[in-house]
Write an enzyme that holds these catalytic residues in place. Structure first.
Site: not given
Length: 459
Positions: A177, A380, A436
């Site tokens: 991330s 995601d 994610h």
């Protein structure tokens, strides 16, 4: 050059300062019914000019061959998300038994897909203000991308000085991330240190990034492209929006009425989509959740799982077991939102986003002896895989193994490509159905992925 010199000079200074190490060997944890079947160390390492910043970490020795298995420095995203989040919800050796958990101390169980089965992993709460990490001065809580990376590099050097038996293990910097911004900065610091002859010599082999934020504008802008490819937008709407906005969906000019109209239609089509995993129900932030069963929503939401981590990590018995210093924090947060902010923001309350794009960092590593793994969950929408694939292509590294499926138990687990140039190689992989970030959603597939890659086998 001046910035690099400052970083190196600071590191040299740290090597001569009296270290403020505080380490604990943790053999049992509240919520787990027996002695831990793996080796867990926790502690603090002081960084900064006078070591006023105390970074907390969890270190788990590999369950296979700790003497020779790779050493991963894991940086959870955010910025401001605790290493304990990755420990419980992604790749750590323990996870929460949601079905049997009630009260202040949830039940813990072994994670059969932990990456610690094949690697030694340091989970560090960084930057300062994350998890159990704290500062002895209020000014130190004001930080930014480059300073945070400098502190993380200093942490790593000091950690290895205190754990010299791991100096020869292959070293990889890893994260997901928002760590797509910080991982390349730390990698740059490591290479600069090696070129400058800083001791100890780190056995640097490469880096790993999952669902990585890399280009703050492009990654956000490509959500529209991803939405179109996933069927959220019609052909006509996408083509009209692309033309009227000239491909810029973030900084659209207010007086461009055609673009604004199209963007309103795009928003109407996508605003109720759960961006971390497009197939899961979107969480309602207005609903307050509680572990006693009151006010729980009718429909399950993944955020419900995180409540158990808050309950566990804020328990004083747990903190004592982990070796957390009393009086250094008021509340453990899975992600400290005073350090994070929207993609278009310049800063949060205490954190300045002074690096917007790390593609040039990745490009600079292509002339080094460096192994890279980049993976993306293909469901995601926060950092769409189409955006990641675009910047990887921009590196202009030759294709060694073209786009193909990779398998786990004879099932397609995703798709992969491999790029190489002299001593540089980059493996890219999608993880089918993952959000994610990928290991939280598809742990069974992600363990073989990392195991094969670390063993230098094709996915």
């Amino acid at each position: 050059m001046a910035s690099t010199f400052k970083i190196l000079a600071s590191t040299f200074l740290l090597l001569f300062l009296a270290p403020t190490f505080l380490h604990a060997v943790v053999e049992t944890l509240p919520g787990f019914p027996a002695k831990l079947p793996f080796k867990l160390h926790t502690g603090y390492i002081g960084v900064g000019e006078s070591q006023e910043i105390q970074l907390f970490y969890y270190f788990i020795e590999s369950e296979k061959s700790p003497e020779t298995d790779p050493l991963l420095l894991w940086l959870t995203g955010g910025p401001g998300c605790s290493g304990l989040s990755a420990f419980f919800f992604e790749i750590g050796p323990l996870t929460i038994n949601y079905a049997n958990s009630t009260g202040d101390i949830p039940d813990l169980e072994l994670n059969p897909y932990a990456w610690t089965k094949v690697a030694n992993i340091i989970f560090v709460d960084q930057p300062v203000g994350t998890g159990y990490s704290y500062s002895e001065t209020s000014d130190a809580y004001n930080t930014n991308d480059t300073l945070s990376a400098q502190h993380t590099y200093s942490f790593l050097v000091q950690w290895l000085l205190d754990h010299p038996t791991f100096l020869n293990n292959p070293l990889y910097v890893a994260g997901d991330s928002y760590s797509g911004i910080t991982v390349p900065l730390v990698v740059r610091n490591i290479y600069d240190g090696l070129e400058s002859g800083i001791e100890p010599r780190l056995n640097m082999k490469g880096y790993i990034e999952g669902n990585p934020l890399t280009h703050r504008f492009s990654d956000t802008n490509n959500r529209v492209v991803y939405g179109y490819r996933m069927g959220f937008l019609s052909d006509n709407l996408y083509k009209s929006t692309k033309e009227s906005c000239n491909g810029n969906y973030i900084d659209a000019l207010p007086h461009n009425s055609a673009c604004q109209y199209d963007l309103q239609r795009v928003t109407k089509c996508t605003e109720k989509i759960n961006m971390p995993q497009i197939l899961e129900p979107a969480c309602n932030p207005e609903i307050l959740l509680s572990l006693d069963g009151e006010n729980l929503p009718q429909q399950w939401c993944r955020d419900d799982n995180y409540l158990f981590a808050y309950s566990w990590a804020n328990n004083k018995i747990v903190q004592k077991a982990l070796g957390v210093r009393e009086g250094t924090m008021t509340e453990w947060l899975r992600c400290n939102h005073t350090l994070s902010g929207p993609p278009e923001a310049e800063r949060s309350e205490t954190y300045v986003f002074n690096v917007k794009n790390t593609v040039d960092y990745h490009r600079s590593f292509t002339n080094k002896s460096c192994r890279v793994l980049i993976y993306s969950g293909d469901h995601d929408m926060i950092v769409p895989h189409v955006s990641t694939e675009k910047w990887i292509e921009s590196l202009k590294v030759g294709v060694e193994d073209d786009w193909r499926p990779w398998f786990v138990e004879d099932q397609v687990a995703g798709y992969t490509m491999k790029y190489s140039q002299k001593e540089y190689e980059l493996t890219y992989a999608t993880v089918k159905g993952a959000g994610h970030t990928a290991p939280e959603y598809k742990p069974r597939e992600c363990l073989p992925m990392i195991q094969r890659w670390l063993s230098i086998y094709p996915l």
